[in-house]
Design a protein around this motif. Structure first.
Motif, mmCIF file in Angstrom:
data_model
loop_
_atom_site.group_PDB
_atom_site.id
_atom_site.type_symbol
_atom_site.label_atom_id
_atom_site.label_comp_id
_atom_site.label_asym_id
_atom_site.label_seq_id
_atom_site.Cartn_x
_atom_site.Cartn_y
_atom_site.Cartn_z
ATOM 1 N N HIS A 67 -6.901 -3.453 -0.952
ATOM 2 C CA HIS A 67 -7.293 -2.194 -1.585
ATOM 3 C C HIS A 67 -8.792 -2.022 -1.547
ATOM 4 N N THR A 87 -4.749 3.727 -0.196
ATOM 5 C CA THR A 87 -4.377 3.785 -1.614
ATOM 6 C C THR A 87 -2.982 3.219 -1.818
ATOM 7 N N THR A 121 4.743 -2.137 3.729
ATOM 8 C CA THR A 121 5.869 -1.837 4.603
ATOM 9 C C THR A 121 5.503 -2.144 6.055
ATOM 10 N N CYS A 143 0.690 3.782 0.237
ATOM 11 C CA CYS A 143 0.478 4.447 1.524
ATOM 12 C C CYS A 143 1.213 3.745 2.655
HETATM 13 N N1 LIG Z 1 12.677 -1.065 -0.255
HETATM 14 C C1 LIG Z 1 12.223 0.188 -0.487
HETATM 15 N N2 LIG Z 1 13.082 1.175 -0.823
HETATM 16 C C2 LIG Z 1 12.633 2.420 -1.062
HETATM 17 N N3 LIG Z 1 11.350 2.792 -1.000
HETATM 18 C C3 LIG Z 1 10.448 1.859 -0.680
HETATM 19 C C4 LIG Z 1 10.832 0.500 -0.411
HETATM 20 N N4 LIG Z 1 9.720 -0.204 -0.131
HETATM 21 C C5 LIG Z 1 8.698 0.659 -0.217
HETATM 22 N N5 LIG Z 1 9.119 1.907 -0.544
HETATM 23 C C6 LIG Z 1 8.286 3.096 -0.688
HETATM 24 O O1 LIG Z 1 7.484 3.201 0.444
HETATM 25 C C7 LIG Z 1 6.184 3.588 0.102
HETATM 26 C C8 LIG Z 1 5.192 2.599 0.655
HETATM 27 O O2 LIG Z 1 5.358 1.363 0.008
HETATM 28 P P1 LIG Z 1 4.432 0.117 0.303
HETATM 29 O O3 LIG Z 1 4.946 -1.011 -0.511
HETATM 30 O O4 LIG Z 1 4.360 -0.107 1.756
HETATM 31 O O5 LIG Z 1 3.037 0.590 -0.250
HETATM 32 P P2 LIG Z 1 1.641 -0.178 -0.284
HETATM 33 O O6 LIG Z 1 0.702 0.576 0.556
HETATM 34 O O7 LIG Z 1 1.832 -1.605 0.024
HETATM 35 O O8 LIG Z 1 1.223 0.011 -1.810
HETATM 36 P P3 LIG Z 1 0.516 -1.023 -2.791
HETATM 37 O O9 LIG Z 1 -0.916 -0.984 -2.452
HETATM 38 O O10 LIG Z 1 0.781 -0.433 -4.145
HETATM 39 O O11 LIG Z 1 1.144 -2.340 -2.599
HETATM 40 C C9 LIG Z 1 6.149 3.689 -1.401
HETATM 41 O O12 LIG Z 1 6.243 5.049 -1.750
HETATM 42 C C10 LIG Z 1 7.353 2.944 -1.853
HETATM 43 O O13 LIG Z 1 7.872 3.550 -3.012
#
Ligand SMILES: Nc1ncnc2c1ncn2[C@@H]1O[C@H](COP(=O)(O)OP(=O)(O)OP(=O)(O)O)[C@@H](O)[C@H]1O
Ligand SMILES: [Mg+2]
Lengths: 382, 316
Positions: free
Chosen positions: B194, B35, B42, B38
């Protein structure tokens, strides 16, 4: 072809007619200083040049009212202006005949109003033509060159504006000086302002500290700014005579350039920051993710993409500074302002004009040049 | 081969990725799914050092990526993102040429490579090479994004929701093309999505994440057959699950000799390279328990019956 009315054109045409009837195109002055009286339309219309102009202006005014191809409108209004300028010169001998040797013909309010109205007609047609930026620039510069060729040929030599011009052997040097003062303050402002703008973009704290200070500087009226700068600069010159040798003094070039530099900072810094703020984060992430170094990103991605916004800041600064340099004439900075203040002192209106007209023209050309650059940098990106 | 070992990233109070261990074999596609928020992006960005891990290691072919300069590392790894991020002030040609030029390829090499890539992505050089990105459709931009990521012949590609913003038809076509290209070039792809359908269609391994943790990593078949309790079951479960499983196998797997059935002129036929799911759909649609299976030349090469499908379809 259906004859539909163009509202703007109609307004302009009616205004042209009113101006011709109500305002004098030329003033006859008894001498250089005394205000003159308008040359009556009846007298003017007896001259061959003025007749030619009216004969051309009538079809021009009618066509401008209709929705015809803008190229036609542009051509006719541009030609009308040329013929008007030609007429005022060629008729001047006859109009001056019988007056004393000190008498002069000066351009009257009717001429300036016609210049404005014909200018509006040309601008409107030029916009509707939707030419490429470069072509538009060439067209305008070519037209101005034709006008200057007429004047250089001695066409207006009996009009007081040109008499004042011939009295000023340093006219072109002052022009160069005017531009040098304007650009000489902008170049350092760019060197300082662009990096500051980038800092502002990267750090909200720097922005919060810097922008209010720069805004405050902008609100200081130019004369007050010159005054404020005179004191520290003259103190500096007193304590370090060597500096004075290099022209760092309370009056003259130094306070002018310094003031213009300070004024230039805000538009450059804030537009640079705005240009960088507007960059697409996906583009930046892609650039970094592909292995560009910080410097490569700056030069290859960020600067080119922020350039149009930065250039519009530069446009503000260039036009503003060319205008402000005129004020610097008052403190001995040189440039066309010198004529304005001399003319004001002598109540010689045409000497004032000899200072104002080139200032306006320089600002106009500079803005046009930068607009062309903006259009060319945007054409690819958008 | 890529190995993520104990990979953790903390942002302030928040643990975005939590002790993640994952191994992706060379030449495979691994889909990271989960989701929003998650930690998928990152994780991906820790592989090309756009984000440095708080702890843990990433090994590419056994070598720790921290031994390489980040810029050098990124130039070796293809990177494509959902926003695409084409450079709007550069032509398609110059966009694709970005990394090769960073690597100082000669202009002949660059030129040859741009031709190859546009060919590979079925885009006509003369039509597209000198266009600017804003003139292209979303699907075309996405293709250029992929071409740009492939430009310097990376062995590893990271793709962050590359097909997110496309209509279903275009997306499916691009997925097909991507898989073909990947098999042809033998590259390794780690792809964030997703969409479980996309993961099943493309991936050799699916890694399901939730709240920064890796819940399960397995082949699509294994994941569908034996999902862990909880989030993974929810993700792959539901009535669709049986059909998804069928979609993983080609018809060729269950073809039987024609002699076992009474086939006649009216028996509907189906291409052998389609999936079991397509076969079942055809049977339902034609109200026919048996289909004639034909090869690429249209010759009958066997038959497939609904009983066989039923035996193959269920879980355990
Ligand atoms: N540079 C940052 N500074 C602070 N928090 C961050 C940063 N990058 C990501 N986060 C936090 O880390 C968590 C994971 O982010 P991430 O971008 O990896 O999610 P994702 O799985 O790719 O989501 P999506 O499917 O919406 O792209 C989130 O809660 C986000 O708010
Ligand atoms: Mg993400």
């Amino acid at each position: 072809m259906p004859f539909r009315i163009d509202r703007l054109g109609l307004t302009l045409a009616v205004a042209v007619a009113l101006v011709l009837v109500l305002l004098p195109l030329l003033n006859l002055q008894p001498n250089r200083i005394l205000p003159g009286s308008g040359v009556p339309l009846g007298e003017l219309i007896a001259q061959p040049g003025a007749q030619r102009f009216i004969l051309l202006m009538i079809p021009t005014a009618i066509l401008v009212c209709l929705r015809v191809h803008p190229a036609l409108k542009l051509g006719l209004s541009a030609l009308s202006l040329l013929v008007l300028i030609y007429a005022l010169g060629s008729d001047s001998d006859a109009l001056l005949a019988g007056s004393s040797g000190f008498a002069r013909l000066a351009l009257g309010s009717g001429f300036w109003a016609l210049l404005l109205l014909l200018g509006l007609m040309m601008t409107d047609a030029l916009i509707k033509l939707e030419l490429g930026a470069l072509l538009r620039l060439l067209l305008i510069v070519g037209y101005l060159a034709a006008l200057f060729a007429l004047l250089a040929n001695g066409l207006w030599d009996r009009l007081s504006l040109m008499l004042e011009y011939h009295n000023q052997p340093t006219f072109w040097q002052q022009g160069v000086r005017h531009l040098l003062l304007a650009l000489g303050s902008i170049l350092p402002a760019l060197i300082v302002g662009v990096p500051l703008g980038i800092r502002c973009h990267r750090s909200p704290r720097v922005r919060a500290a810097l922008i209010p200070v720069l805004s405050l500087l902008q609100t200081i009226p130019s004369l007050a700014m010159f005054g404020l700068l005179m004191i520290p600069l003259s103190l500096l010159a007193l304590s370090f005579p060597l500096l004075a040798e290099f022209g760092i003094r309370g009056i003259g070039v130094a306070p002018a350039v310094l003031a213009l530099f300070l004024y230039s900072l805000l538009p450059i810094v804030s537009n640079t920051a705005a240009g960088f703020d507007g960059l697409d984060p996906a583009v930046l992430q892609a650039a970094r993710g592909m292995g560009m170094s910080r410097r490569q990103m700056l030069w290859q991605i960020e600067l080119p993409l922020a350039l149009p916004v930065m250039l519009s800041g530069l446009r503000i600064v260039v036009t503003m500074n060319i205008g402000l340099v005129a004020v610097a004439g008052l403190i001995g900075g040189g440039g066309y302002g010198t004529y304005i203040f001399q003319g004001l002192g002598q109540t010689a209106t045409d000497l004032v004009l000899l200072g104002t007209l080139p200032t306006i023209l320089l600002a106009f050309l500079a803005a046009l040049l930068i607009d062309t650059l903006i259009a060319m940098t945007q054409r690819e990106a958008r | 081969m890529i190995e993520l070992q104990g990979l953790t990233r903390v942002f302030g109070e928040r643990t975005a990725v939590d002790n993640l261990n994952l191994r992706v074999e060379s030449g495979q596609i691994c889909a990271l799914i989960g989701t929003s928020g998650c930690g998928k992006s990152t994780t991906l960005k820790m592989i090309n050092r756009l984000i440095e891990p708080t702890s843990g290691t990433v090994l590419i072919n056994g070598e720790d990526i921290r031994n390489q300069q980040p810029e050098q590392l990124r130039r070796r790894i293809g990177y494509a993102i959902q926003g695409i991020g084409l450079f709007p002030h550069r032509s398609v040609y110059d966009n694709i040429a970005t990394v090769p030029r960073l690597l100082n390829w000669s202009s002949e090499q660059v030129d040859q490579r741009v031709h190859e890539l546009l060919d590979l992505l079925k885009m006509d050089f003369d039509t597209f090479a000198h266009q600017y990105p804003h003139r292209l459709s979303g699907g075309e931009q996405q293709r250029i994004g992929v071409a740009r990521a492939l430009a310097a012949r990376p062995e590893l590609m990271l793709m962050d929701e590359p097909f997110g913003a496309l209509d279903p038809l275009t997306r499916e076509r691009l997925q097909g093309e991507l898989k073909q290209i990947q098999r042809m070039l033998g590259i390794t792809i780690i792809l964030v999505t997703h969409d479980i359908e996309e993961a099943i269609r493309l991936a050799d391994q699916i890694a399901v994440m939730d709240g920064g943790k890796l819940l399960q990593a397995a082949s699509p078949r294994e994941l569908l057959r034996n999902p862990r309790e909880g989030f993974v079951s929810q993700l792959v479960g539901g009535e669709e699950r049986a059909l998804r499983l069928l979609s993983l196998s080609p018809i060729a797997d269950l073809v039987q000799p024609t002699e076992l059935f009474e086939l006649n002129e009216d028996t509907p036929s189906i291409d052998a390279h389609l999936t079991l799911r397509d076969a079942l759909a055809r049977q339902l649609w034609q109200r026919s328990p048996v289909l004639r299976v034909v090869d690429a030349n249209g010759a009958t090469c066997g038959a497939i019956s609904v009983q066989e499908l039923l035996s193959a379809g269920g879980g355990n």
